[in-house]
Design an enzyme around this catalytic site. Structure first.
Site, short mmCIF file in Angstrom:
data_model
loop_
_atom_site.label_atom_id
_atom_site.label_comp_id
_atom_site.label_asym_id
_atom_site.label_seq_id
_atom_site.Cartn_x
_atom_site.Cartn_y
_atom_site.Cartn_z
N GLU A 143 0.50 -1.25 0.19
CA GLU A 143 0.76 -0.09 -0.39
C GLU A 143 0.62 0.90 0.53
OE1 GLU A 143 -2.52 0.15 3.39
OE2 GLU A 143 -2.40 2.46 3.05
N ASP A 180 0.41 3.82 -3.22
CA ASP A 180 -0.22 4.91 -3.50
C ASP A 180 0.42 5.84 -3.78
OD1 ASP A 180 -1.19 6.59 -2.02
OD2 ASP A 180 0.72 7.15 -0.67
N GLU A 224 -4.24 0.65 -3.33
CA GLU A 224 -3.01 1.18 -3.74
C GLU A 224 -2.24 -0.09 -3.75
OE1 GLU A 224 -4.01 5.66 -1.48
OE2 GLU A 224 -3.22 3.96 0.01
#
Lengths: 246, 246
Positions: A60, A64, A132
């Site tokens: 993640e 992101d 993400e």
């Protein structure tokens, strides 16, 4: 017991079956299946049954940033005459929790996720974070260009209505008032100067007599916007709770 | 008159000479020279003399994201066992204004910049923003992989001391106190509960009797950290002012 364990065994048994399912989501043949499994594994799922994968938090972190870069590039090219203020605004309208959650649902990501509702009563950000992590997984498996292609062709070109986004109001106060009216919720703003010397304002928001947001700012407007943003984030999380996943 | 115009004419005359100079900075032959010119052009420079380039703000928007993605990937690989909290922390130690300014100076970026000090008395963030714009320019000119290679080999591997960064304190309060002692500056913290009902604290910092920071938080510590961060940012901008560019 559907709420107890997200059928880890069923999902991970039969690698070929899983690979095909994954291909449906991705639109290409995955190389390293394990990295996708990791992307779909919320920390609440680990330890419940033995899975050999880590949770998705590192992916993640990576995804992101990769997502941000891809979207920035897309907007940079799509709007050659726009200034960076407009571009930044448009980007925040796409990479916010609510929008990413919507996109995750659109591509059926929830079907793939592993989490344990008992360890994780509050589903805040689950879909957004997994979305993400998925981008991070594609990047690790196939590199930047494949991740870029996935985001641009499967997400941005298909699922995002840019004309609508351009006209979307980023005024959090008016968004909140609109929401409250629609849902018949009593809303109170109180905004005060923090103290006589400082030029700092404090704004508090109550919804049905319950504190929902607080914000500080150099002007009344700024303080209200921050408080309204906080209240909207809380509402959004509660709204995510009500989504039916199975 | 060295403070008036950063010799736009000299810098942009002689494309071959400029291309060679650029190659020295980049470590590879640039394709599209104009996009680098744009990356080096602060908005204060436009309109002073006629340059055919736009300012660097759009490229800064783009480069900021690309840089973040590259650094995230680098940290993800460099620290395979670290959790996302550590990774996020390390990333913020690299992509902050002070560090990026240092890096920009290390690679001699200031030599290339165009700005007009009369339109732009406060040089805040000039180097940082231009550094990000440079990464955006490499991305536009040569794509993600070249930008990645530039950042990883010319910047991260050569100029960033990761061992030192790991041990760097992100405790803003202690950083500020240390700075104040070193520079013989009087420092006062005052932290109060915002009001009896809320559990909100307000912290204010004065340096030599002048307000330098204010922060709010759910705990005394949080409020102080935010106030100290604000004060450090202000000091950093003033510090940047003192750098000799020519």
């Amino acid at each position: 017991m559907r709420d107890l364990v997200r059928s880890i065994r069923n999902k991970f048994s039969g690698k070929n079956h899983y690979k095909k399912k994954l291909q449906k989501l991705l639109g290409f043949k995955p190389g390293n299946v394990n990295v996708y499994m990791q992307a779909f594994t919320h920390r609440s799922a680990i330890g419940v049954k033995k899975t050999k994968v880590e949770n998705n938090e590192r992916l993640e972190f990576l995804g992101d940033s990769i997502l941000d870069a891809i979207i920035s590039d897309y907007l940079f090219t799509k709007y050659p005459d726009a200034d960076e203020g407009f571009l930044t605004n448009m980007r925040s309208k796409i990479v916010n929790g609510k929008k990413l959650t919507e996109l995750a649902i659109h591509i059926n990501l929830p079907e793939y996720l592993l989490f344990n509702i008992q360890n994780f009563p509050n589903r805040n950000n689950l879909y957004e974070d997994s979305f993400e992590a998925l981008i991070g997984a594609i990047y690790i498996d196939k590199g930047y260009e494949k991740a870029e292609k996935f985001v641009k062709s499967k997400i941005l070109a298909k699922l995002v209505d840019f004309k609508e986004l351009e006209n979307t109001d980023l005024n959090f106060k008016s968004q909140l008032i609109e929401w409250a009216q629609k849902n018949k919720v009593k809303i109170e703003f109180s905004t005060l100067k923090h103290d006589q010397d400082d030029k700092i304002f404090v704004s508090k928001i109550k919804l049905n007599n319950k504190n929902y947001g607080i914000g500080f700012g150099a002007s009344k407007k700024q303080a209200e916007q921050k408080a309204a943003k906080e209240a909207l984030d809380k509402i959004e999380n509660e709204w995510q709770e009500e989504i039916e996943i199975e």
